[in-house]
Scaffold this motif. Structure first.
Motif, PDB file in Angstrom:
ATOM      1  N   ASN A   1       0.788  -1.330  -0.022  1.00  0.00           N
ATOM      2  CA  ASN A   1       0.187  -0.268   0.052  1.00  0.00           C
ATOM      3  C   ASN A   1       0.919   1.159   0.242  1.00  0.00           C
ATOM      4  N   ALA A   2       2.106   1.188  -0.610  1.00  0.00           N
ATOM      5  CA  ALA A   2       2.835   2.324  -0.585  1.00  0.00           C
ATOM      6  C   ALA A   2       2.127   3.709  -1.051  1.00  0.00           C
ATOM      7  N   ALA A   3       2.571   4.629  -0.224  1.00  0.00           N
ATOM      8  CA  ALA A   3       2.076   6.048  -0.459  1.00  0.00           C
ATOM      9  C   ALA A   3       0.461   6.219  -0.079  1.00  0.00           C
ATOM     10  N   ASP A   4      -0.063   4.853   0.408  1.00  0.00           N
ATOM     11  CA  ASP A   4      -1.514   5.064   0.907  1.00  0.00           C
ATOM     12  C   ASP A   4      -1.637   4.743   2.396  1.00  0.00           C
ATOM     13  N   PRO A   5      -1.162   5.480   3.308  1.00  0.00           N
ATOM     14  CA  PRO A   5      -1.100   5.049   4.671  1.00  0.00           C
ATOM     15  C   PRO A   5      -2.461   4.638   5.217  1.00  0.00           C
ATOM     16  N   GLU A   6      -3.619   4.929   4.956  1.00  0.00           N
ATOM     17  CA  GLU A   6      -4.864   4.592   5.380  1.00  0.00           C
ATOM     18  C   GLU A   6      -5.292   3.222   4.841  1.00  0.00           C
ATOM     19  N   GLY A   7      -4.883   2.876   3.428  1.00  0.00           N
ATOM     20  CA  GLY A   7      -5.115   1.600   3.199  1.00  0.00           C
ATOM     21  C   GLY A   7      -4.318   0.646   3.741  1.00  0.00           C
ATOM     22  N   ALA A   8      -3.062   0.816   3.943  1.00  0.00           N
ATOM     23  CA  ALA A   8      -2.133   0.153   4.683  1.00  0.00           C
ATOM     24  C   ALA A   8      -2.542  -0.289   6.064  1.00  0.00           C
ATOM     25  N   TYR A   9      -3.076   0.828   6.773  1.00  0.00           N
ATOM     26  CA  TYR A   9      -3.749   0.757   8.075  1.00  0.00           C
ATOM     27  C   TYR A   9      -4.892  -0.195   8.207  1.00  0.00           C
ATOM     28  N   ARG A  10      -5.806   0.100   7.284  1.00  0.00           N
ATOM     29  CA  ARG A  10      -6.836  -0.784   7.294  1.00  0.00           C
ATOM     30  C   ARG A  10      -6.609  -2.348   6.885  1.00  0.00           C
ATOM     31  N   GLU A  11      -5.639  -2.518   5.867  1.00  0.00           N
ATOM     32  CA  GLU A  11      -5.292  -4.085   5.587  1.00  0.00           C
ATOM     33  C   GLU A  11      -4.631  -4.802   6.612  1.00  0.00           C
ATOM     34  N   ALA A  12      -3.675  -3.960   7.453  1.00  0.00           N
ATOM     35  CA  ALA A  12      -2.787  -4.492   8.476  1.00  0.00           C
ATOM     36  C   ALA A  12      -3.917  -4.936   9.538  1.00  0.00           C
ATOM     37  N   LEU A  13      -4.833  -3.921   9.962  1.00  0.00           N
ATOM     38  CA  LEU A  13      -5.898  -4.441  10.882  1.00  0.00           C
ATOM     39  C   LEU A  13      -6.281  -5.603  10.771  1.00  0.00           C
ATOM     40  N   ASP A  14      -6.911  -5.900   9.571  1.00  0.00           N
ATOM     41  CA  ASP A  14      -7.642  -7.064   8.939  1.00  0.00           C
ATOM     42  C   ASP A  14      -6.559  -8.430   9.168  1.00  0.00           C
ATOM     43  N   VAL A  15      -5.628  -8.154   8.529  1.00  0.00           N
ATOM     44  CA  VAL A  15      -4.472  -9.291   8.824  1.00  0.00           C
ATOM     45  C   VAL A  15      -4.157  -9.651  10.217  1.00  0.00           C
ATOM     46  N   ALA A  16      -3.810  -8.531  10.878  1.00  0.00           N
ATOM     47  CA  ALA A  16      -3.664  -8.765  12.379  1.00  0.00           C
ATOM     48  C   ALA A  16      -4.619  -9.219  13.314  1.00  0.00           C
TER      49      ALA A  16
END
Length: 401
Positions: free
Chosen positions: A184-199
């Motif tokens: 999700n490079a350059a998209d912190p919000e997208g990275a945050y959401r995806e990591a919460l799901d994975v984690a």
């Protein structure tokens, strides 16, 4: 908002950012940087800055051997790991395992990806484990908090979205979320959401929150024109509860400091009220690692604090994390990933990277190349999905007229 936070947020308002390193270079820098930080911190993990100073006759300035020398096999019988000499630890083993999941799925991940792909990888495919000096299943090396994933998903058949509930709350999920931030490079919000799901398959509470915020920090670091201040600002914009408060406190303590050695004590003092482990890392407090909205893991705020103090310089930042002690392999892993994503592979000292790759018998470049290819595919899919949504939404608005 505190003064430090205001200054950090203000620093995000820049003119057109310089492109800097390309996507592949940033991916390589992040994953190589994370592995190097991990290997540097491993030998001194769990000790205080004072103990590190005494044991090594000064601060650690590079790759060192095991804390207990040749007695590493028996010094800690419950964890007879060869930490040192450039060996990566479970932080990097899990990071590379998550890259392999991306390489299989070739799209965004969720908690079910952990159940369907990460768990089988941990329990079915022998790999070289540097700390055990043997080829064996990764399950035999990962910590109990990671074995939990196998217990809950493979044996317990729990809903992957809720499997993390009940596990100890620590940095276990956060430590290997760099690949989520890179995809999700350059998209912190997208990275945050995806990591919460994975984690969610691994952790709950502030451990899960830290995974999301760390992924966001890596995504922000991979953006053109990123700086330590913009990375911290992105983390603060998304962090919740105790995690946000801890990052704010550490950022405040970092203001005006440019020497990581003198920053060790102030950063520890700033994060201490939010850390449940307590002053003795090897003897956690009774309330340690329990769910709470008021607390935070220690590792991520300190990594971000050292990033600010070190000004994004790899040596200064990562060695500051290493000499901080406590869970310093994970702290240095996070900082190494962020600095590498900011500046590319050239920021990581070549002699360290080569030594870690050779000692650990691991190709540090292949995972980055694979993940970069996958990220490009995912971005193409995202564009297609976005355009399909735009078309459908446009049709809906036209029909409403």
């Amino acid at each position: 908002m505190t003064t430090a936070t205001s200054r950090t947020a203000t620093a995000t308002a820049t003119d057109s950012p310089a492109p800097g390193p390309g996507l592949g270079d940033r991916f390589t820098g992040a994953l190589v940087g994370a592995a190097v930080g991990d290997a540097l911190g491993g030998p001194v993990e769990g000790y205080t800055p004072e103990q590190i100073l005494e044991r090594h006759g000064g601060r650690v300035t590079g790759i060192v051997g095991p804390w207990n020398g040749d007695a590493w096999r028996t010094a800690r019988p419950i964890a007879p790991y060869h930490k040192g000499h450039g060996h990566i630890t479970d932080d990097t083993l899990m990071t590379h395992a998550l890259v392999r999941v991306y390489a299989t799925v070739r799209d965004h991940l969720d908690a079910f990806s952990v159940a369907d792909h990460l768990v089988p990888d941990l329990i079915s495919t022998p790999r070289w484990i540097p700390e055990l000096e043997a080829e064996t299943l990764p399950l035999h090396r990962v910590f109990l908090a990671e074995k939990w994933i196998v217990h809950r998903l493979h044996y317990g058949h729990n809903d992957p979205r809720e499997a993390g509930v009940g596990n100890i709350v620590n940095c276990g999920a956060a430590m290997y979320m760099a690949p989520v931030g890179l995809v999700n490079a350059a998209d912190p919000e997208g990275a945050y959401r995806e990591a919460l799901d994975v984690a969610g398959a691994h952790q709950s509470s502030y451990g899960r929150e830290a995974a999301g915020v760390f992924a966001a920090a890596v995504a922000a670091a991979a953006a053109p024109g990123s700086t330590p201040a913009t990375v911290v600002a992105a983390a603060l914009a998304l962090a919740k509860d105790g995690t946000q408060a801890a990052i704010e406190a550490v950022a405040e303590a970092a203001v005006g400091r440019t020497d990581t050695e003198s920053a060790i004590a102030p950063l520890r003092a700033a994060v201490a009220p939010f850390d449940t482990v307590g002053p003795d890392y090897r003897a956690p407090s009774l309330g340690a690692r329990r769910p709470s909205r008021l607390h935070s893991i220690e590792e991520l705020p300190v990594a971000l604090g050292m990033l600010l103090v070190g000004g994004g310089d790899f040596r200064e930042t990562v060695l500051g994390c290493v000499n901080y002690g406590r869970d310093c392999d994970s702290i240095a892993t996070m900082a190494g990933a962020i600095v590498g994503a900011m500046h590319g592979e050239g920021a990581v000292p070549r002699e360290w990277a080569d030594r870690v790759a050779e000692a650990s018998r691991v190709d540090l470049h292949a995972p980055a190349a694979e993940l970069a290819a996958v990220a490009r595919e995912i971005h193409t899919r995202d564009l297609t999905r976005r355009r399909a949504h735009e078309t459908a939404f446009a049709a809906l608005t036209e029909a409403a007229r």
